[in-house]
Design a protein around this motif. Sequence first.
Motif, PDB file in Angstrom:
ATOM      1  N   GLY A 133       2.622 -13.268  11.880  1.00 56.34           N
ATOM      2  CA  GLY A 133       1.607 -14.176  12.387  1.00 56.34           C
ATOM      3  C   GLY A 133       0.374 -13.412  12.841  1.00 56.34           C
ATOM      4  O   GLY A 133      -0.171 -13.695  13.906  1.00 56.34           O
ATOM      5  N   GLY A 134      -0.070 -12.433  12.057  1.00 53.79           N
ATOM      6  CA  GLY A 134      -1.128 -11.526  12.494  1.00 53.79           C
ATOM      7  C   GLY A 134      -2.537 -11.933  12.108  1.00 53.79           C
ATOM      8  O   GLY A 134      -2.819 -13.091  11.833  1.00 53.79           O
ATOM      9  N   GLU A 135      -3.424 -10.951  12.081  1.00 57.02           N
ATOM     10  CA  GLU A 135      -4.834 -11.179  11.791  1.00 57.02           C
ATOM     11  C   GLU A 135      -5.177 -10.690  10.394  1.00 57.02           C
ATOM     12  O   GLU A 135      -4.600  -9.731   9.904  1.00 57.02           O
ATOM     13  N   ASP A 136      -6.152 -11.348   9.762  1.00 55.30           N
ATOM     14  CA  ASP A 136      -6.596 -10.920   8.442  1.00 55.30           C
ATOM     15  C   ASP A 136      -7.285  -9.565   8.523  1.00 55.30           C
ATOM     16  O   ASP A 136      -8.072  -9.307   9.440  1.00 55.30           O
ATOM     17  N   ALA A 137      -7.003  -8.712   7.559  1.00 55.89           N
ATOM     18  CA  ALA A 137      -7.674  -7.417   7.466  1.00 55.89           C
ATOM     19  C   ALA A 137      -8.936  -7.562   6.628  1.00 55.89           C
ATOM     20  O   ALA A 137      -9.011  -8.392   5.727  1.00 55.89           O
ATOM     21  N   ALA A 138      -9.939  -6.743   6.932  1.00 57.67           N
ATOM     22  CA  ALA A 138     -11.178  -6.736   6.156  1.00 57.67           C
ATOM     23  C   ALA A 138     -10.941  -6.012   4.825  1.00 57.67           C
ATOM     24  O   ALA A 138      -9.984  -5.249   4.669  1.00 57.67           O
ATOM     25  N   ALA A 139     -11.847  -6.244   3.874  1.00 57.18           N
ATOM     26  CA  ALA A 139     -11.663  -5.781   2.496  1.00 57.18           C
ATOM     27  C   ALA A 139     -11.439  -4.282   2.367  1.00 57.18           C
ATOM     28  O   ALA A 139     -10.619  -3.837   1.575  1.00 57.18           O
ATOM     29  N   ASN A 140     -12.161  -3.477   3.140  1.00 53.47           N
ATOM     30  CA  ASN A 140     -12.023  -2.020   3.003  1.00 53.47           C
ATOM     31  C   ASN A 140     -11.487  -1.365   4.276  1.00 53.47           C
ATOM     32  O   ASN A 140     -11.681  -0.179   4.504  1.00 53.47           O
ATOM     33  N   GLU A 141     -10.766  -2.154   5.091  1.00 57.47           N
ATOM     34  CA  GLU A 141     -10.280  -1.648   6.371  1.00 57.47           C
ATOM     35  C   GLU A 141      -9.062  -0.746   6.228  1.00 57.47           C
ATOM     36  O   GLU A 141      -8.890   0.207   6.987  1.00 57.47           O
ATOM     37  N   TYR A 142      -8.211  -1.041   5.248  1.00 59.19           N
ATOM     38  CA  TYR A 142      -6.992  -0.263   5.016  1.00 59.19           C
ATOM     39  C   TYR A 142      -6.908   0.101   3.532  1.00 59.19           C
ATOM     40  O   TYR A 142      -6.024  -0.365   2.811  1.00 59.19           O
ATOM     41  N   PRO A 143      -7.824   0.957   3.056  1.00 53.67           N
ATOM     42  CA  PRO A 143      -7.912   1.229   1.611  1.00 53.67           C
ATOM     43  C   PRO A 143      -6.727   1.989   1.037  1.00 53.67           C
ATOM     44  O   PRO A 143      -6.589   2.097  -0.181  1.00 53.67           O
ATOM     45  N   TRP A 144      -5.860   2.530   1.907  1.00 50.64           N
ATOM     46  CA  TRP A 144      -4.660   3.245   1.456  1.00 50.64           C
ATOM     47  C   TRP A 144      -3.485   2.296   1.246  1.00 50.64           C
ATOM     48  O   TRP A 144      -2.454   2.695   0.719  1.00 50.64           O
ATOM     49  N   SER A 145      -3.647   1.035   1.627  1.00 51.19           N
ATOM     50  CA  SER A 145      -2.544   0.073   1.527  1.00 51.19           C
ATOM     51  C   SER A 145      -2.389  -0.435   0.096  1.00 51.19           C
ATOM     52  O   SER A 145      -3.362  -0.796  -0.568  1.00 51.19           O
ATOM     53  N   ALA A 146      -1.141  -0.488  -0.366  1.00 48.52           N
ATOM     54  CA  ALA A 146      -0.850  -0.977  -1.713  1.00 48.52           C
ATOM     55  C   ALA A 146       0.343  -1.919  -1.661  1.00 48.52           C
ATOM     56  O   ALA A 146       1.225  -1.785  -0.819  1.00 48.52           O
ATOM     57  N   SER A 147       0.346  -2.867  -2.566  1.00 47.39           N
ATOM     58  CA  SER A 147       1.478  -3.775  -2.724  1.00 47.39           C
ATOM     59  C   SER A 147       2.428  -3.171  -3.748  1.00 47.39           C
ATOM     60  O   SER A 147       2.051  -2.967  -4.906  1.00 47.39           O
ATOM     61  N   LEU A 148       3.645  -2.866  -3.326  1.00 44.33           N
ATOM     62  CA  LEU A 148       4.662  -2.343  -4.242  1.00 44.33           C
ATOM     63  C   LEU A 148       5.368  -3.528  -4.886  1.00 44.33           C
ATOM     64  O   LEU A 148       5.913  -4.394  -4.198  1.00 44.33           O
ATOM     65  N   ARG A 149       5.358  -3.553  -6.201  1.00 40.73           N
ATOM     66  CA  ARG A 149       5.859  -4.716  -6.933  1.00 40.73           C
ATOM     67  C   ARG A 149       7.062  -4.316  -7.783  1.00 40.73           C
ATOM     68  O   ARG A 149       7.027  -3.317  -8.501  1.00 40.73           O
ATOM     69  N   HIS A 150       8.115  -5.114  -7.668  1.00 35.29           N
ATOM     70  CA  HIS A 150       9.323  -4.910  -8.473  1.00 35.29           C
ATOM     71  C   HIS A 150       9.483  -6.119  -9.369  1.00 35.29           C
ATOM     72  O   HIS A 150       9.541  -7.249  -8.889  1.00 35.29           O
ATOM     73  N   ASN A 151       9.524  -5.890 -10.663  1.00 35.74           N
ATOM     74  CA  ASN A 151       9.552  -6.993 -11.632  1.00 35.74           C
ATOM     75  C   ASN A 151       8.409  -7.975 -11.373  1.00 35.74           C
ATOM     76  O   ASN A 151       8.584  -9.196 -11.372  1.00 35.74           O
ATOM     77  N   LYS A 152       7.238  -7.408 -11.078  1.00 33.51           N
ATOM     78  CA  LYS A 152       5.965  -8.120 -10.932  1.00 33.51           C
ATOM     79  C   LYS A 152       5.842  -8.944  -9.655  1.00 33.51           C
ATOM     80  O   LYS A 152       4.891  -9.710  -9.498  1.00 33.51           O
ATOM     81  N   ALA A 153       6.778  -8.795  -8.717  1.00 33.33           N
ATOM     82  CA  ALA A 153       6.709  -9.526  -7.447  1.00 33.33           C
ATOM     83  C   ALA A 153       6.606  -8.545  -6.292  1.00 33.33           C
ATOM     84  O   ALA A 153       7.272  -7.499  -6.293  1.00 33.33           O
ATOM     85  N   HIS A 154       5.781  -8.883  -5.279  1.00 35.72           N
ATOM     86  CA  HIS A 154       5.658  -8.022  -4.102  1.00 35.72           C
ATOM     87  C   HIS A 154       6.988  -7.937  -3.370  1.00 35.72           C
ATOM     88  O   HIS A 154       7.609  -8.952  -3.054  1.00 35.72           O
ATOM     89  N   THR A 155       7.428  -6.707  -3.099  1.00 40.72           N
ATOM     90  CA  THR A 155       8.663  -6.516  -2.344  1.00 40.72           C
ATOM     91  C   THR A 155       8.440  -5.683  -1.092  1.00 40.72           C
ATOM     92  O   THR A 155       9.097  -5.900  -0.078  1.00 40.72           O
ATOM     93  N   CYS A 156       7.526  -4.713  -1.164  1.00 39.54           N
ATOM     94  CA  CYS A 156       7.290  -3.800  -0.051  1.00 39.54           C
ATOM     95  C   CYS A 156       5.848  -3.323  -0.082  1.00 39.54           C
ATOM     96  O   CYS A 156       5.081  -3.675  -0.977  1.00 39.54           O
ATOM     97  N   MET A 157       5.520  -2.502   0.903  1.00 36.37           N
ATOM     98  CA  MET A 157       4.224  -1.854   0.960  1.00 36.37           C
ATOM     99  C   MET A 157       4.351  -0.420   0.453  1.00 36.37           C
ATOM    100  O   MET A 157       5.450   0.119   0.332  1.00 36.37           O
TER     101      MET A 157
END
Length: 267
Positions: free
Chosen positions: A31-55
Amino acid sequence: MAVPRIALAGPLLALLLAVSALASPEGRLLGGEDAAANEYPWSASLRHNKAHTCMACIISPSQLLTAAHCVSDLGTTPVAASSLGVRVGSINQYAGGQIVNVQSVLIHPSYGNFLHDLAIITLTEPLVFTERIAAATLPAKVEEEGEGESGEEEVSTELPNGTPVYVAGWGEISDGSTPYKLQKANYATLSAPYCELAAGYGYASCLCLTSAERQGICRGDAGAAVIDDDKVLQGITSFQFSDCGSAYPDVASRIYYYLDWIEANAK
């Protein structure tokens, strides 16, 4: 790729609540706050079989760190690299940026039962860094001198209790849904002795994080970067005790502990 549900009980809960009150950070992934577009540029969505599972967290143009349990098939044997991909350069987990395929996965050789919960992902092609795609800074190595004939004390590399740190992820939020926009959260560190008393988890390899009750990491947030005020990568989120947002600390792998292993396997 299961999320642990570790149930704890006992008089130590009161101690944890008291410690958390000393440094009660605002904001949350649950239930957090939205991040700005370039606030966390090291963050990536790890996808398994094309679905987000982890960071995952970018540490170089060709490599990222994530939690080992996110990419483990059985123990230290990873899932097929061909089943994985990462979305980078976007705060929308469903669109924008680019999706890059994974060439290989290396799980820490001592991983087991959520200890040493760290893995290195190598991409099939290097990233081009922009203001929305960038690597997190690894901690600088401190020359440690053990107490000996000189009488000098060993230099502590642990973050002081109550150090502010920050996490961003696409994990579940308070209503149980998964947000499309990256969420950010403020935490405070819990030093090893306090974490041992509060949750029996005072391992040197771990970084414990406190937040207000009903706040914290949840399913889908594992593998996220834990960043300090200097934008240095201090941890990679691993798991939460019991249900999301419980009074117990959330746990991350402490990056300083793994610097030698990361550097030995970095490209």
